[in-house]
Enzyme design. Structure first.
Site, PDB file in Angstrom:
ATOM      1  N   GLY A 130       0.861  -1.334  -0.044  1.00 23.34           N
ATOM      2  CA  GLY A 130       0.046  -0.082   0.038  1.00 23.34           C
ATOM      3  C   GLY A 130       0.757   1.384   0.041  1.00 23.34           C
ATOM      4  CB  SER A 133       6.695   5.686  -5.118  1.00 20.69           C
ATOM      5  OG  SER A 133       7.223   4.949  -6.220  1.00 20.69           O
ATOM      6  CD  GLU A 248      17.584   2.121  -5.475  1.00 20.48           C
ATOM      7  OE1 GLU A 248      16.624   1.293  -5.614  1.00 20.48           O
ATOM      8  OE2 GLU A 248      17.725   2.778  -4.308  1.00 20.48           O
ATOM      9  NE  ARG A 249      15.338   7.170  -7.964  1.00 23.42           N
ATOM     10  CZ  ARG A 249      14.742   8.100  -7.212  1.00 23.42           C
ATOM     11  NH1 ARG A 249      15.258   9.282  -7.286  1.00 23.42           N
ATOM     12  NH2 ARG A 249      13.695   7.757  -6.518  1.00 23.42           N
ATOM     13  N   GLY A 369      13.137   1.206  -8.172  1.00 21.23           N
ATOM     14  CA  GLY A 369      13.978   2.446  -7.925  1.00 21.23           C
ATOM     15  C   GLY A 369      13.215   3.698  -8.364  1.00 21.23           C
TER      16      GLY A 369
END
Length: 385
Positions: A130, A133, A248-249, A369
């Site tokens: 739920g 992001s 990370e991205r 990500g």
């Protein structure tokens, strides 16, 4: 286009990685698909080769080289072979940087040698059912026990890469009550051993692709975690997570470009061999035009992500630039892989062909990500919009 970002040491590492993948990974592809992840022995082997702990200090069993270029080389060689290192990226490229930056000296002595050897595999648990992001909306709680020696953790996590494999999970949780005036406050990171009473791995989630990368649901029911396992300062995790997001991205962007390059390689080989109406598919103008488009888009994306890689190594990669890299590279990979699959015709839909794996594996890059829509929001904000 010639690439100038690598030196002879990088080239030697690439040769070692390519040979290792060809000899020890590719032959196990189908077996690991069925298992849903590489076996534990594989990660110990990565530890023996020094792959897991390249960025870790030499004193803790690592390679002592903070450059992300070694990881980029692995992404390229893994994609080229149509192989998988399971949860390697999460363990070495996401979790290890958190321990190196925010861990105390005692925590680093306790955890990093095992992380580098593969004896202590890790994951990070942020997403909850739920929340998606919206990290500030997490509900997993951690409250101090009366004696102040432990945190009592309760909650649930989902979409956790490496959750089945991990021996320790960096768990993002609330150590103070939710404040609607400051939604990002009160979030901390606790390093939770997976053999803790009350911790359990729920469903192993079945995915469209990435079949060798285990993804799981996790449950915490009155899990007692020593206060010594708090990573960094109490309530500061939101800032910590934001700090590591550019790397990370970028890792997702680098993987995406590598997947696009692999798709072009496979499509080029296929159209040269496949004959239609008595002629190779490669001889048709449409085939040439499609591959020309794919090559151009991919090389342009490669130049940008290589520049971002240089910036990352210098500590100068911004959140906005990383968002641009992820947005562009993942969208390009989606288009290129789709076109390359189309050139395969019906065989492109058969999983024994590498292009089918690439198609399934790459779709999630526009989601995890940070979705493409979140990337656009970041980019627009950086432009003052």
């Amino acid at each position: 286009m010639d690439r100038t970002i690598f030196n002879p040491e990088h080239d030697e590492f690439r040769s070692m990685a390519r040979e290792f993948i060809t000899r020890e990974v590719v032959p196990n592809r189908e077996a690991w698909d069925e298992l849903g992840r590489p076996p534990r022995e594989f990660f110990l082997r990565l530890g023996e080769l020094g792959i897991l702990g390249i960025a870790a200090p030499e004193g803790h069993g690592g390679g002592g080289d903070a450059s992300f270029k070694y990881a980029a080389i692995l992404f390229e060689e893994i994609a080229r072979a149509g192989a998988s290192f399971g949860s390697y990226t999460v363990h070495s490229c996401l979790v290890l940087p958190y321990i190196l930056r925010y861990g105390t000296q005692e925590q680093q002595r306790r955890w990093i040698p095992g992380m580098a050897s593969g004896e202590l595999m890790t994951a990070i648990a942020m997403t909850e059912p739920g929340t998606g992001s919206d990290l500030a909306n997490i509900a997993t709680s951690a409250t101090l026990t009366e004696d102040g020696a432990h945190y009592r953790v309760n909650g649930a996590k989902t979409f956790i890469t490496g959750g089945v494999t991990a021996d320790m999970v960096l768990t993002v949780c609330r150590t103070s009550a939710y404040d609607p005036q400051d939604r990002r406050a009160g979030i901390s990171i606790l390093c939770v051993p997976t053999n803790s009473a009350g911790f359990s791995v729920g469903r192993k989630l079945d995915k469209i692709g990435l079949h060798q990368q285990d993804t799981a649901e996790l449950s915490y029911s009155d899990v007692l975690v020593p206060v010594e396992n708090l990573l960094g300062e109490t309530g500061e995790a939101f800032g910590y997570l934001a700090h590591n997001l550019p790397q990370e991205r970028l890792s997702i962007a680098l993987n995406s470009v590598a997947h696009a390059e692999s798709a072009i390689m496979h499509a080029t080989e296929y159209v040269r061999d496949r004959k239609v109406f008595g002629k190779p598919v490669a001889s048709f103008q449409n085939t040439k035009f499609v591959l020309a488009e794919c090559i151009t888009e991919t090389e342009v994306a490669r130049v940008y992500v290589d520049q971002c890689l240089e910036l990352l190594d210098r500590g100068a990669l911004t959140a906005a630039d990383a968002a641009k890299a992820k947005l562009h590279a993942t969208e390009v990979a989606g288009r290129v892989i789709d076109k390359c699959l189309q050139l395969h015709g019906g065989y492109g839909y058969i999983t024994e062909y590498p292009i089918a794996r690439l198609y399934a594996d790459s779709r999630v890059t526009r989601i995890y990500g940070g979705t493409s829509e979140v990337m656009k929001t970041i980019i627009a904000k950086s432009a003052g919009l």
